[in-house]
Write an enzyme that holds these catalytic residues in place. Structure first.
Site, PDB file in Angstrom:
ATOM      1  N   ALA A  95       0.885  -1.231  -0.035  1.00  0.00           N
ATOM      2  CA  ALA A  95      -0.030  -0.069   0.090  1.00  0.00           C
ATOM      3  C   ALA A  95       0.819   1.510  -0.117  1.00  0.00           C
ATOM      4  O   ALA A  95       2.009   1.275   0.410  1.00  0.00           O
ATOM      5  CB  ALA A  95      -1.075  -0.024   1.265  1.00  0.00           C
ATOM      6  N   GLY A  98       0.930  -4.927   1.292  1.00  0.00           N
ATOM      7  CA  GLY A  98      -0.281  -5.388   0.428  1.00  0.00           C
ATOM      8  C   GLY A  98       0.315  -6.053  -0.886  1.00  0.00           C
ATOM      9  O   GLY A  98      -0.618  -6.425  -1.610  1.00  0.00           O
ATOM     10  N   GLU A 100       0.152  -9.384  -0.095  1.00  0.00           N
ATOM     11  CA  GLU A 100      -1.199  -9.770  -0.084  1.00  0.00           C
ATOM     12  C   GLU A 100      -1.844  -9.799  -1.478  1.00  0.00           C
ATOM     13  O   GLU A 100      -2.941 -10.998  -1.447  1.00  0.00           O
ATOM     14  CB  GLU A 100      -1.809  -8.635   0.959  1.00  0.00           C
ATOM     15  CG  GLU A 100      -1.485  -8.987   2.282  1.00  0.00           C
ATOM     16  CD  GLU A 100      -1.978  -7.533   3.037  1.00  0.00           C
ATOM     17  OE1 GLU A 100      -1.624  -6.542   2.791  1.00  0.00           O
ATOM     18  OE2 GLU A 100      -2.490  -7.936   4.091  1.00  0.00           O
ATOM     19  N   GLU A 110       4.581  -4.736   7.900  1.00  0.00           N
ATOM     20  CA  GLU A 110       3.447  -3.767   8.427  1.00  0.00           C
ATOM     21  C   GLU A 110       3.842  -3.749   9.963  1.00  0.00           C
ATOM     22  O   GLU A 110       3.612  -2.527  10.490  1.00  0.00           O
ATOM     23  CB  GLU A 110       2.144  -4.402   8.386  1.00  0.00           C
ATOM     24  CG  GLU A 110       1.696  -4.171   6.947  1.00  0.00           C
ATOM     25  CD  GLU A 110       1.650  -5.480   5.996  1.00  0.00           C
ATOM     26  OE1 GLU A 110       2.650  -6.400   6.310  1.00  0.00           O
ATOM     27  OE2 GLU A 110       1.180  -5.898   5.040  1.00  0.00           O
TER      28      GLU A 110
HETATM   29  C1  LIG Z   1      -8.454   0.714  -0.460  1.00  0.00           C
HETATM   30  C2  LIG Z   1      -7.694   1.725  -1.044  1.00  0.00           C
HETATM   31  C3  LIG Z   1      -6.638   2.037  -0.530  1.00  0.00           C
HETATM   32  C4  LIG Z   1      -5.372   2.340  -1.173  1.00  0.00           C
HETATM   33  C5  LIG Z   1      -4.295   3.062  -0.443  1.00  0.00           C
HETATM   34  C6  LIG Z   1      -3.972   2.458   1.003  1.00  0.00           C
HETATM   35  C7  LIG Z   1      -4.876   3.497   2.038  1.00  0.00           C
HETATM   36  C8  LIG Z   1      -4.459   2.666   3.421  1.00  0.00           C
HETATM   37  C9  LIG Z   1      -4.913   1.407   3.498  1.00  0.00           C
HETATM   38  C10 LIG Z   1      -3.549   0.503   3.766  1.00  0.00           C
HETATM   39  C11 LIG Z   1      -3.845  -0.810   3.788  1.00  0.00           C
HETATM   40  C12 LIG Z   1      -2.644  -1.624   4.026  1.00  0.00           C
HETATM   41  C13 LIG Z   1      -2.738  -3.231   3.738  1.00  0.00           C
HETATM   42  C14 LIG Z   1      -1.286  -3.616   3.813  1.00  0.00           C
HETATM   43  O1  LIG Z   1      -1.353  -4.731   4.477  1.00  0.00           O
HETATM   44  C15 LIG Z   1      -0.501  -2.713   4.686  1.00  0.00           C
HETATM   45  C16 LIG Z   1       1.001  -2.152   3.642  1.00  0.00           C
HETATM   46  O2  LIG Z   1       1.061  -2.516   2.435  1.00  0.00           O
HETATM   47  S1  LIG Z   1       2.023  -0.978   4.519  1.00  0.00           S
HETATM   48  C17 LIG Z   1       3.368  -0.677   3.164  1.00  0.00           C
HETATM   49  C18 LIG Z   1       4.287  -2.058   3.413  1.00  0.00           C
HETATM   50  N1  LIG Z   1       5.383  -1.789   2.561  1.00  0.00           N
HETATM   51  C19 LIG Z   1       6.678  -1.517   3.030  1.00  0.00           C
HETATM   52  O3  LIG Z   1       6.750  -1.120   4.254  1.00  0.00           O
HETATM   53  C20 LIG Z   1       7.602  -1.314   1.894  1.00  0.00           C
HETATM   54  C21 LIG Z   1       8.230   0.262   2.006  1.00  0.00           C
HETATM   55  N2  LIG Z   1       9.295   0.417   0.916  1.00  0.00           N
HETATM   56  C22 LIG Z   1      10.696  -0.236   1.171  1.00  0.00           C
HETATM   57  O4  LIG Z   1      10.863  -1.020   2.003  1.00  0.00           O
HETATM   58  C23 LIG Z   1      11.496   0.147   0.053  1.00  0.00           C
HETATM   59  O5  LIG Z   1      11.093   1.291  -0.518  1.00  0.00           O
HETATM   60  C24 LIG Z   1      11.730  -0.945  -0.927  1.00  0.00           C
HETATM   61  C25 LIG Z   1      10.508  -1.305  -1.583  1.00  0.00           C
HETATM   62  C26 LIG Z   1      12.591  -2.052  -0.242  1.00  0.00           C
HETATM   63  C27 LIG Z   1      12.473  -0.322  -2.009  1.00  0.00           C
HETATM   64  O6  LIG Z   1      13.711   0.035  -1.500  1.00  0.00           O
HETATM   65  P1  LIG Z   1      14.764   0.737  -2.501  1.00  0.00           P
HETATM   66  O7  LIG Z   1      14.999   0.069  -3.802  1.00  0.00           O
HETATM   67  O8  LIG Z   1      15.841   1.413  -1.648  1.00  0.00           O
HETATM   68  O9  LIG Z   1      13.822   2.080  -3.222  1.00  0.00           O
HETATM   69  P2  LIG Z   1      13.009   3.392  -2.305  1.00  0.00           P
HETATM   70  O10 LIG Z   1      12.972   2.897  -1.022  1.00  0.00           O
HETATM   71  O11 LIG Z   1      13.968   4.585  -2.701  1.00  0.00           O
HETATM   72  O12 LIG Z   1      11.803   3.566  -2.971  1.00  0.00           O
HETATM   73  C28 LIG Z   1      11.824   4.172  -4.329  1.00  0.00           C
HETATM   74  C29 LIG Z   1      10.727   5.068  -4.467  1.00  0.00           C
HETATM   75  O13 LIG Z   1       9.592   4.180  -4.187  1.00  0.00           O
HETATM   76  C30 LIG Z   1       8.729   4.850  -2.970  1.00  0.00           C
HETATM   77  N3  LIG Z   1       8.085   3.729  -2.014  1.00  0.00           N
HETATM   78  C31 LIG Z   1       8.528   2.603  -1.859  1.00  0.00           C
HETATM   79  N4  LIG Z   1       7.729   1.663  -1.261  1.00  0.00           N
HETATM   80  C32 LIG Z   1       6.497   2.616  -1.142  1.00  0.00           C
HETATM   81  C33 LIG Z   1       5.330   2.429  -0.548  1.00  0.00           C
HETATM   82  N5  LIG Z   1       4.847   1.246   0.194  1.00  0.00           N
HETATM   83  N6  LIG Z   1       4.528   3.297  -0.555  1.00  0.00           N
HETATM   84  C34 LIG Z   1       4.874   4.681  -1.039  1.00  0.00           C
HETATM   85  N7  LIG Z   1       5.952   4.725  -1.654  1.00  0.00           N
HETATM   86  C35 LIG Z   1       6.918   3.971  -1.737  1.00  0.00           C
HETATM   87  C36 LIG Z   1       9.849   5.311  -1.986  1.00  0.00           C
HETATM   88  O14 LIG Z   1       9.340   6.363  -1.156  1.00  0.00           O
HETATM   89  C37 LIG Z   1      10.619   5.837  -3.474  1.00  0.00           C
HETATM   90  O15 LIG Z   1       9.977   7.286  -3.676  1.00  0.00           O
HETATM   91  P3  LIG Z   1      10.705   8.464  -3.840  1.00  0.00           P
HETATM   92  O16 LIG Z   1      10.994   8.681  -2.350  1.00  0.00           O
HETATM   93  O17 LIG Z   1      11.774   8.374  -4.664  1.00  0.00           O
HETATM   94  O18 LIG Z   1       9.846   9.577  -4.404  1.00  0.00           O
END
Ligand SMILES: CCCCCCCCCCCCC[C@H](O)CC(=O)SCCNC(=O)CCNC(=O)[C@H](O)C(C)(C)COP(=O)(O)OP(=O)(O)OC[C@H]1O[C@@H](n2cnc3c(N)ncnc32)[C@H](O)[C@@H]1OP(=O)(O)O
Length: 269
Positions: free
Chosen positions: A74, A119, A122, A142
């Site tokens: 997400a 997500g 998921e 998460e």
């Molecule tokens: C029903 C409609 C709702 C739709 C929206 C959601 C609303 C809220 C509801 C949430 C529901 C959640 C359910 C789910 O179970 C919860 C989640 O999924 S929480 C998110 C979990 N994911 C993470 O924690 C991963 C986070 N990211 C990372 O760990 C790293 O980015 C990576 C994937 C390992 C990659 O690392 P790198 O290669 O070093 O690259 P960067 O970190 O520099 O990332 C590049 C670029 O992408 C952006 N980015 C990466 N992941 C996310 C993300 N999950 N959300 C937003 N943006 C993300 C990152 O910020 C970089 O962007 P930049 O900074 O360059 O602009």
């Protein structure tokens, strides 16, 4: 597919290879993170799978744009400022969209061509089959954000790899690699080119009756959801539907015709 806002690229791309629709999550600069727009585009696509449209796909391959991420989950920006009700509502909405893919009559194969986190994993688990690239990393981080999986991870992950291993992944938030995911049964295959492998697997499945494929999926999920007793009844009923289908009639006739032609070929020269 869904346009990406004012003149930007669509967040979901679709192309066809024969009977297979290849769907690409298209936010590569953001780890193909699932924001409102991308979830809505997935919802619209999943709804079309159920509709009686012209020339429907008989299989779906879902992948992420680029080679770094299937989906990073997400969009974390959307997590900020949610009150309890809106957070719960958004969980339910995402769960419903993923459930539409699981309930699709077509086989849906996730080509995990990079990270599948939160997500993103998921979503991959709501697909029927997962094929991962060797560099893929899969996890539910998460807990590191002070929360828990909200789009089905607490339900599908234990069903795929067992409660203990699922809890280890969910409670540590630590990702695992593709080979460990394969060892645990979280992914079916590890392939250097997961998209091509997914398309090849899809073609092995679309060679069979779409009518039967849809019902076989339904039977498997019925039992997983409602228990073995209910599942056995649903299985029997779905076999009954196939038993009177033109597809079964044609397939059985083809088998007998093949036997006949084999016998003919065996006549003494
Ligand atoms: C029903 C409609 C709702 C739709 C929206 C959601 C609303 C809220 C509801 C949430 C529901 C959640 C359910 C789910 O179970 C919860 C989640 O999924 S929480 C998110 C979990 N994911 C993470 O924690 C991963 C986070 N990211 C990372 O760990 C790293 O980015 C990576 C994937 C390992 C990659 O690392 P790198 O290669 O070093 O690259 P960067 O970190 O520099 O990332 C590049 C670029 O992408 C952006 N980015 C990466 N992941 C996310 C993300 N999950 N959300 C937003 N943006 C993300 C990152 O910020 C970089 O962007 P930049 O900074 O360059 O602009």
């Amino acid at each position: 597919m869904s346009a990406g806002g004012t003149g930007t690229a669509p967040v979901l791309l679709e192309r066809r290879e024969g009977d297979t629709a290849i769907i690409t999550l298209n936010r590569p600069t953001k780890g193909n993170a699932l924001d409102h727009e991308l979830i809505s585009a997935l919802e619209e696509f999943a709804a079309r799978l159920q509709a009686s449209v012209d020339d429907p796909p008989h299989a779906v391959v879902l992948m992420g744009a680029g080679d770094r991420a299937f989906s990073a989950g997400a969009d974390i920006h959307n997590l900020v400022g949610l009150d309890e009700k809106s957070a719960t509502d958004q969980m339910l909405r995402g769960q419903a969209v993923f459930g539409m893919l699981e309930d699709a009559p077509q086989v849906v194969i996730a080509a995990v061509n990079g990270v599948a986190l939160g997500g993103g994993l998921e979503l991959a688990m709501a697909c029927d089959i997962r094929i991962a690239a060797p560099h893929a990393r899969l996890g539910q981080p998460e807990i590191t954000l002070g929360n828990l999986p909200g789009w089905g991870g607490t339900q599908r992950l234990p069903r795929l790899i067992g409660e203990g291993r699922a809890l280890e992944l969910i409670l540590t938030g630590e990702p695992i690699g593709a080979s460990e995911a394969h060892r645990l049964g979280l992914v079916n295959q590890v392939a250097d080119d997961p998209v091509s492998a997914a398309i090849a697997l899809a073609q092995r499945i679309t060679a069979h009756s779409a009518f039967a494929v849809a019902r076989a999926k339904k039977a498997v999920y019925a039992g997983m959801r409602d228990g073995i007793r209910a599942g056995l009844e649903i299985e029997a009923a779905l076999v009954g539907e196939c038993a009177v289908s033109p597809e079964q009639r044609a397939a059985v006739q083809a088998f007998f015709d093949r036997k006949k032609s084999t016998t003919t070929n065996k006549e003494p020269t």
